[in-house]
Motif scaffolding. Sequence first.
Motif, PDB file in Angstrom:
ATOM      1  N   SER A  98      -9.715  -2.064   3.925  1.00  0.00           N
ATOM      2  CA  SER A  98      -8.874  -0.997   4.471  1.00  0.00           C
ATOM      3  C   SER A  98      -7.492  -1.531   4.829  1.00  0.00           C
ATOM      4  CB  SER A  98      -9.518  -0.389   5.718  1.00  0.00           C
ATOM      5  OG  SER A  98     -10.765   0.154   5.414  1.00  0.00           O
ATOM      6  N   LEU A  99      -7.461  -2.703   5.425  1.00  0.00           N
ATOM      7  CA  LEU A  99      -6.184  -3.318   5.785  1.00  0.00           C
ATOM      8  C   LEU A  99      -5.368  -3.632   4.536  1.00  0.00           C
ATOM      9  CD1 LEU A  99      -4.294  -4.440   7.946  1.00  0.00           C
ATOM     10  CD2 LEU A  99      -5.565  -6.593   7.823  1.00  0.00           C
ATOM     11  N   VAL A 141      -0.612  -2.602   1.218  1.00  0.00           N
ATOM     12  CA  VAL A 141       0.032  -2.353  -0.080  1.00  0.00           C
ATOM     13  C   VAL A 141       0.838  -1.063  -0.010  1.00  0.00           C
ATOM     14  CG1 VAL A 141      -0.433  -1.768  -2.497  1.00  0.00           C
ATOM     15  CG2 VAL A 141      -1.600  -3.696  -1.442  1.00  0.00           C
ATOM     16  N   PHE A 142       0.274  -0.028   0.607  1.00  0.00           N
ATOM     17  CA  PHE A 142       0.990   1.237   0.759  1.00  0.00           C
ATOM     18  C   PHE A 142       2.259   1.032   1.586  1.00  0.00           C
ATOM     19  CE2 PHE A 142       1.340   5.465   2.976  1.00  0.00           C
ATOM     20  CZ  PHE A 142       1.781   6.163   1.865  1.00  0.00           C
ATOM     21  N   GLN A 143       2.144   0.289   2.675  1.00  0.00           N
ATOM     22  CA  GLN A 143       3.298   0.009   3.535  1.00  0.00           C
ATOM     23  C   GLN A 143       4.362  -0.761   2.754  1.00  0.00           C
ATOM     24  OE1 GLN A 143       2.360  -1.973   7.252  1.00  0.00           O
ATOM     25  NE2 GLN A 143       4.297  -3.044   7.202  1.00  0.00           N
ATOM     26  N   ALA A 184      -1.693  -1.116  11.636  1.00  0.00           N
ATOM     27  CA  ALA A 184      -2.035  -1.742  12.918  1.00  0.00           C
ATOM     28  C   ALA A 184      -3.454  -1.359  13.347  1.00  0.00           C
ATOM     29  CB  ALA A 184      -1.023  -1.345  13.989  1.00  0.00           C
ATOM     30  N   ILE A 185      -3.842  -0.128  13.104  1.00  0.00           N
ATOM     31  CA  ILE A 185      -5.211   0.299  13.440  1.00  0.00           C
ATOM     32  C   ILE A 185      -6.219  -0.462  12.589  1.00  0.00           C
ATOM     33  CG2 ILE A 185      -6.812   2.259  13.334  1.00  0.00           C
ATOM     34  CD1 ILE A 185      -4.358   4.037  14.108  1.00  0.00           C
ATOM     35  N   LEU A 238       3.517 -10.620   6.026  1.00  0.00           N
ATOM     36  CA  LEU A 238       2.242 -10.086   6.502  1.00  0.00           C
ATOM     37  C   LEU A 238       1.373  -9.631   5.331  1.00  0.00           C
ATOM     38  CD1 LEU A 238       0.522  -9.465   8.978  1.00  0.00           C
ATOM     39  CD2 LEU A 238       1.592  -7.223   9.076  1.00  0.00           C
ATOM     40  N   THR A 239       1.985  -9.012   4.340  1.00  0.00           N
ATOM     41  CA  THR A 239       1.229  -8.590   3.160  1.00  0.00           C
ATOM     42  C   THR A 239       0.623  -9.801   2.454  1.00  0.00           C
ATOM     43  OG1 THR A 239       2.644  -6.661   2.862  1.00  0.00           O
ATOM     44  CG2 THR A 239       1.353  -7.356   0.957  1.00  0.00           C
TER      45      THR A 239
END
Length: 146
Positions: free
Chosen positions: A9-10, A15-17, A57-58, A112-113
């Motif tokens: 999920s992260l 990737v979307f971010q 973050a969630i 971070l990615t």
Amino acid sequence: MTLRLSLLSLRITMVFQSLLMLAQVALAAGFLGGHFDMLALHGTLGRVLTVATLLTAIAAFFVRRQGGPKSIFPVAVVLVVALVGQIALGLAHSVTAHVLLGVILVSAGAVLTQRVMTTPLPAKAQAQAPDVPARDGSAVQPEPVK
């Protein structure tokens, strides 16, 4: 939720971010290059990016809760706070600070990615009934009652 599912999920949210951040850079460059109609899209996408980063973050919280890397969650929270500040700088037309913070945000997002995508996924747990033989021919033995 398992650590594997949390990490997947992260990864999806990261990737979307990252894709949204690249689109933000393109819209900002278009605006600075004289295509002034891109500014409205840049503002809207900035808000969408902030929500996507909140989702990241969630997801990072659940990774931390399941025993994954602990350093990802605080960085994701800092990115959310910095993006809220970025929106405020944009609305205040503080171009210099807005561009500088934007460069820092994109750089931090890329790091971070990379960190999230190189975190190894745990192996899938094989759920088997106690009386079903394992694939290697041995039977799974139930634990003794204490």
